[in-house]
Design an enzyme around this catalytic site. Sequence first.
Site, PDB file in Angstrom:
ATOM      1  N   GLY A 144       0.830  -1.191   0.000  1.00  0.00           N
ATOM      2  CA  GLY A 144       0.000   0.000   0.000  1.00  0.00           C
ATOM      3  C   GLY A 144       0.868   1.246   0.000  1.00  0.00           C
ATOM      4  N   GLY A 145       1.924   1.223  -0.797  1.00  0.00           N
ATOM      5  CA  GLY A 145       2.853   2.354  -0.815  1.00  0.00           C
ATOM      6  C   GLY A 145       2.610   3.329  -1.944  1.00  0.00           C
ATOM      7  CG  ASP A 154      -5.344  -7.683  -4.753  1.00  0.00           C
ATOM      8  OD1 ASP A 154      -5.282  -7.671  -3.499  1.00  0.00           O
ATOM      9  OD2 ASP A 154      -6.419  -7.707  -5.371  1.00  0.00           O
ATOM     10  CB  SER A 212      -7.289   1.163  12.601  1.00  0.00           C
ATOM     11  OG  SER A 212      -8.175   2.261  12.748  1.00  0.00           O
ATOM     12  CE1 TYR A 248      -9.740  -0.069   7.902  1.00  0.00           C
ATOM     13  CE2 TYR A 248     -10.584   0.885   9.927  1.00  0.00           C
ATOM     14  CZ  TYR A 248      -9.589   0.785   8.981  1.00  0.00           C
ATOM     15  OH  TYR A 248      -8.433   1.526   9.118  1.00  0.00           O
ATOM     16  CB  ILE A 253      -3.556   9.540   9.291  1.00  0.00           C
ATOM     17  CG1 ILE A 253      -3.369   8.755  10.603  1.00  0.00           C
ATOM     18  CG2 ILE A 253      -2.237  10.098   8.772  1.00  0.00           C
ATOM     19  CD1 ILE A 253      -2.963   9.586  11.813  1.00  0.00           C
TER      20      ILE A 253
END
Length: 258
Positions: free
Chosen positions: A14-15, A65, A144, A158, A191
Site C-alpha cells: 500500500g505504498g 494485490d 487502527s 473493517y 490521518i
Amino acid sequence: MFTSISGRSVLVTGGTKGIGKGLAAAFAAEGANVVIVGRDRQAGEQAAAGLTAKGGGAVSFVPGDVSAAEDCAAAVAAAQERHGGLDIVCANAGVFPAATLAEMTPGQLEEVLGVNLKGTFFTVQAALPALQRSGRGRVILTSSITGPITGYTGWSHYGASKAGQLGFMRSAALELASSGITVNAIMPGNIATEGLADLGAEYIATMEASIPLKRLGSIEDIASAALFFATEQAGYITGQTLVIDGGQTVPESLEAMG
Ligand code: NAP
C-alpha cells in the site's frame, strides 16, 4: 541518538499513496532501499519515481494485490532481488469501505478481510525466510484505533480486520522471536490521506472536533513511529502497539475535553 538504518531493504504494501507512501518516503530519506506495492500501476510508478528523485535510498514499485498470496510472494522476491535481502516489512495496505451489518454482502466482507487481514498474513508469510536471514528483521503493521479500541457505524468488517491484525501480531511475535524478528503495530487515529479525504468534509470536521490536539494526524506522525520500530534501539520491543491519534481515544465525551 538512533543508529542508522541506511542500506536496509524495506517492503511497504500500500505504498502508492497515503500512509504507505509516507512510510516509503521516511525510510528512503534515512537511506533505506524501498519496494512499494499496490494495484495502481501508474500511481505506484509515479510515487516511486518521485521519492527516488528526492535522493536517499532507492524506491521502486511492484504491482500487486495483497489479497493474493502469489502477489505478495512476487513483491518479496523483487525486494530481495533488487536490494540483496529484506529486513523490514510494513504491512500497511488497507481498504475502508463502509457497509452496515444489515446491508453488507459476503463479497464486501471478503474484500475487507482479504486485503486488510489476509493480506497481512500473506505479506508476512512470504517475507519470513528473508526476514530470518536478515538477523534484524522487523515487521510493522498498520492497524487502527477502529476495531481494537473504538467502533464506528458501517465499519464492523473493517474493525474486525484491524483487531484481527493485533491477534495475528501477538502470536507471530512469539513464533518469530527466536529469529530475532520483532512484530509490532501502529494504531493510527484519523490521518490526513487520500483515503481519508474520500470520506468527505463532514467526516473530517467531526473527527477534528473529537481530537484533543485539534488536528488530523499527518503521514509523518505515523512514519516517525515506524522508523522508531525499525531501529536497533527498538529491538527489544515486540508484540506491542502504539496508538497515534492526537488523544482521540482518551476523552469519555466531547464535554470531557473541556
Ligand atoms: P489510502 O490513502 O486509501 O491508501 C491505501 C493504500 O493501500 C494505497 O496505496 C492502495 O494502493 C493500497 N491498497 C489498497 N488495497 C490494496 C490491495 N488489495 N493490494 C495492495 N495494495 C492495496 O489509505 P491510508 O489512509 O493511507 O491507509 C493506509 C493504512 O492505514 C490502511 O491499512 C488503513 O486501514 C490504515 N489506517 C488509516 C487511517 C487514516 O486515518 N488514514 C487510520 C487508521 C488506519 P492501490 O490503490 O494502488 O492498490
